[in-house]
Design a protein around this motif. Structure first.
Motif, PDB file in Angstrom:
ATOM      1  N   THR A  25       0.724  -1.218  -0.069  1.00  0.00           N
ATOM      2  CA  THR A  25       0.042   0.019   0.037  1.00  0.00           C
ATOM      3  C   THR A  25       0.828   1.329   0.012  1.00  0.00           C
ATOM      4  OG1 THR A  25      -1.728  -1.172   1.171  1.00  0.00           O
ATOM      5  CG2 THR A  25      -1.824   1.467   1.185  1.00  0.00           C
ATOM      6  N   LEU A  26       0.593   2.066  -0.948  1.00  0.00           N
ATOM      7  CA  LEU A  26       1.483   3.288  -0.920  1.00  0.00           C
ATOM      8  C   LEU A  26       0.662   4.314  -0.206  1.00  0.00           C
ATOM      9  CD1 LEU A  26       2.907   3.216  -4.610  1.00  0.00           C
ATOM     10  CD2 LEU A  26       3.726   2.273  -2.512  1.00  0.00           C
TER      11      LEU A  26
ATOM     12  N   MET B  81       3.635  -2.874   3.686  1.00  0.00           N
ATOM     13  CA  MET B  81       3.179  -4.317   3.603  1.00  0.00           C
ATOM     14  C   MET B  81       3.017  -4.743   4.940  1.00  0.00           C
ATOM     15  SD  MET B  81       4.104  -7.295   1.122  1.00  0.00           S
ATOM     16  CE  MET B  81       5.005  -6.104  -0.227  1.00  0.00           C
ATOM     17  N   GLY B  82       1.672  -5.063   5.272  1.00  0.00           N
ATOM     18  CA  GLY B  82       1.642  -5.804   6.641  1.00  0.00           C
ATOM     19  C   GLY B  82       1.879  -5.000   7.832  1.00  0.00           C
ATOM     20  N   GLY B  83       1.907  -3.636   7.730  1.00  0.00           N
ATOM     21  CA  GLY B  83       2.531  -2.813   8.826  1.00  0.00           C
ATOM     22  C   GLY B  83       3.893  -2.490   8.966  1.00  0.00           C
ATOM     23  N   GLU B  84       4.752  -3.102   7.752  1.00  0.00           N
ATOM     24  CA  GLU B  84       6.142  -2.847   7.728  1.00  0.00           C
ATOM     25  C   GLU B  84       6.480  -1.904   6.640  1.00  0.00           C
ATOM     26  OE1 GLU B  84      10.418  -5.224   6.732  1.00  0.00           O
ATOM     27  OE2 GLU B  84       8.333  -6.323   6.676  1.00  0.00           O
ATOM     28  N   ALA B  85       7.331  -1.018   6.966  1.00  0.00           N
ATOM     29  CA  ALA B  85       7.622  -0.251   5.733  1.00  0.00           C
ATOM     30  C   ALA B  85       8.804  -0.731   5.007  1.00  0.00           C
ATOM     31  CB  ALA B  85       8.389   1.229   6.479  1.00  0.00           C
ATOM     32  N   ILE B  86       8.242  -0.892   3.467  1.00  0.00           N
ATOM     33  CA  ILE B  86       9.438  -1.656   2.693  1.00  0.00           C
ATOM     34  C   ILE B  86       9.755  -0.577   1.671  1.00  0.00           C
ATOM     35  CG2 ILE B  86       8.476  -3.924   3.113  1.00  0.00           C
ATOM     36  CD1 ILE B  86       7.012  -3.665   0.176  1.00  0.00           C
ATOM     37  N   GLY B  87       9.387   0.440   1.397  1.00  0.00           N
ATOM     38  CA  GLY B  87       9.608   1.603   0.692  1.00  0.00           C
ATOM     39  C   GLY B  87       9.542   2.830   1.230  1.00  0.00           C
TER      40      GLY B  87
END
Length: 176
Positions: free
Chosen positions: A14-15, A60-66
């Motif tokens: 999600t952005l 993604m799933g509460g984790e910042a991946i970007g």
């Protein structure tokens, strides 16, 4: 057992606009994305709070991946300056950097933006690739020149940063 990158590709992140509570997670992401310069956790918190309209987090799933931190230049409302782009190892190869840049440019706050700027060291192949591809995809033109010079600005402690400018078609929000 699946590789973490394969797991990340099964779901789309999600952005979204960051909130202050994202600051520590973004700080951890940037620390994991060598060789990015690490800012203080407080700096990332301020980016999420004060500059949220021109920053984006890929969650993604509460984790910042970007993460992309950017701001509109105070003396030039037509220029969006991109401070930092970070993409988790598990999310690389998905085009996430370009998607995050486009997400920011599609926001109302960027309605008057006609150019994007960032600084990149000569040896940062990943960043050059991202911004060259982004310029092509936007139908824009990319130019660069040395800007922050190793000896003049960094006392010899860091590589020269080249100012990269992407002139984009008008209006950007419709092209992004």
């Amino acid at each position: 057992m699946q590789h973490p990158r394969d797991l990340a590709r099964q779901a789309l992140p999600t952005l979204r606009t960051p909130v202050s509570e994202d600051g520590s997670g973004i700080w951890e992401l940037v620390r994991a994305c060598k060789p990015l310069d690490e800012n203080s956790m407080y700096c990332n918190l301020l980016q999420c709070d004060h500059f949220s309209d021109t920053c984006v987090v890929a969650d993604m799933g509460g984790e910042a991946i970007g993460w992309v931190s950017a701001y509109i230049l105070p003396n030039d409302p037509e220029t969006l300056f991109v401070w930092q782009v970070a993409v988790s190892e598990k999310a690389r190869g998905m085009g996430l950097g370009g998607k995050m840049l486009a997400e920011i440019l599609n926001r109302d706050v960027c309605a008057d933006v006609t150019r994007l700027q960032t600084t990149i060291t000569s040896d940062n192949k990943a960043s050059w690739g991202l911004f060259r591809k982004f310029a092509r995809n936007q139908g824009g033109s990319l130019s660069s020149e040395p800007h922050f010079i190793r000896e003049d600005h960094f006392a010899g402690r860091a590589a020269t940063e080249n100012m990269v400018t992407i002139e984009m078609p008008n209006p950007v929000a419709q092209a992004a």
